[in-house]
Design a protein around this motif. Structure first.
Motif, PDB file in Angstrom:
ATOM      1  N   CYS A   1       7.172  -1.114  -6.594  1.00 57.52           N
ATOM      2  CA  CYS A   1       7.022  -0.471  -5.211  1.00 57.52           C
ATOM      3  C   CYS A   1       7.745  -1.020  -4.049  1.00 57.52           C
ATOM      4  N   SER A   2       7.716   0.111  -3.089  1.00 55.34           N
ATOM      5  CA  SER A   2       8.283  -0.240  -1.950  1.00 55.34           C
ATOM      6  C   SER A   2       7.297  -0.809  -0.735  1.00 55.34           C
TER       7      SER A   2
ATOM      8  N   VAL B   1      13.064   1.419  -5.348  1.00 55.11           N
ATOM      9  CA  VAL B   1      12.139   2.155  -6.327  1.00 55.11           C
ATOM     10  C   VAL B   1      12.999   2.960  -7.344  1.00 55.11           C
TER      11      VAL B   1
ATOM     12  N   PHE C   1       6.349   4.417  -5.271  1.00 53.97           N
ATOM     13  CA  PHE C   1       6.063   3.324  -6.285  1.00 53.97           C
ATOM     14  C   PHE C   1       6.517   4.320  -7.540  1.00 53.97           C
ATOM     15  N   ARG C   2       6.834   3.299  -8.526  1.00 53.13           N
ATOM     16  CA  ARG C   2       7.045   4.093  -9.805  1.00 53.13           C
ATOM     17  C   ARG C   2       5.829   3.768 -10.801  1.00 53.13           C
TER      18      ARG C   2
END
Length: 144
Positions: free
Chosen positions: A10-11, A44, A110-111
């Motif tokens: 995540c960022s 990300v 986020f992934r």
């Protein structure tokens, strides 16, 4: 709210004051803060996703109540800021009653750990006493 178990990489957070163009019905998009959005993407995105360009990338956007909205992350052209775009953006604005100038968004990317899809989570906070765009000096003080 996003299930923490679903979050992979995540960022950091991005904050943005909503402008008129972000909530205008015929615009159908949220303009992101250019430098902060690029930092998010570098954190990300995988190498194959780095050049989203004008074709865009399908993303899921989570609202503050956990509802998911499917949108596109794209660039209008190589010199513009990234945008989240879709007619669904207007539904997001309506569902959360977002207002220009008074609403401030907290955005992070986020992934998804299972689907591997790029996702955004957006929360908002309203300051009814703010009725115009904050100066860059004040915005920097507020958001830093």
């Amino acid at each position: 709210m996003v299930d923490p178990e679903a979050v992979g990489v995540c960022s950091e957070l991005m904050r943005k004051q909503l402008m008129g163009s972000d909530v205008k019905g015929n615009q159908c998009r949220l303009m992101l803060v250019k430098n902060e959005a690029k930092k998010m993407m570098l954190r990300v995105f995988e190498k194959t996703e780095r050049g989203i360009g004008t074709d865009g990338l399908k993303v899921s956007v989570y609202g503050q109540d956990g509802e998911v909205y499917e949108m596109m992350l794209k660039m209008w052209n190589k010199n513009t800021v990234p945008v989240l775009t879709s007619s669904v953006w207007n539904k997001f604005v309506g569902d959360y009653g977002l207002m220009k100038h008074s609403d401030f968004l907290t955005i992070w990317m986020f992934r998804h750990i299972e689907s591997r899809k790029i996702c955004f989570a957006i929360d908002s906070k309203r300051f009814t006493s703010i009725t115009k765009k904050l100066s860059s000096r004040i915005s920097k003080l507020v958001f830093d």
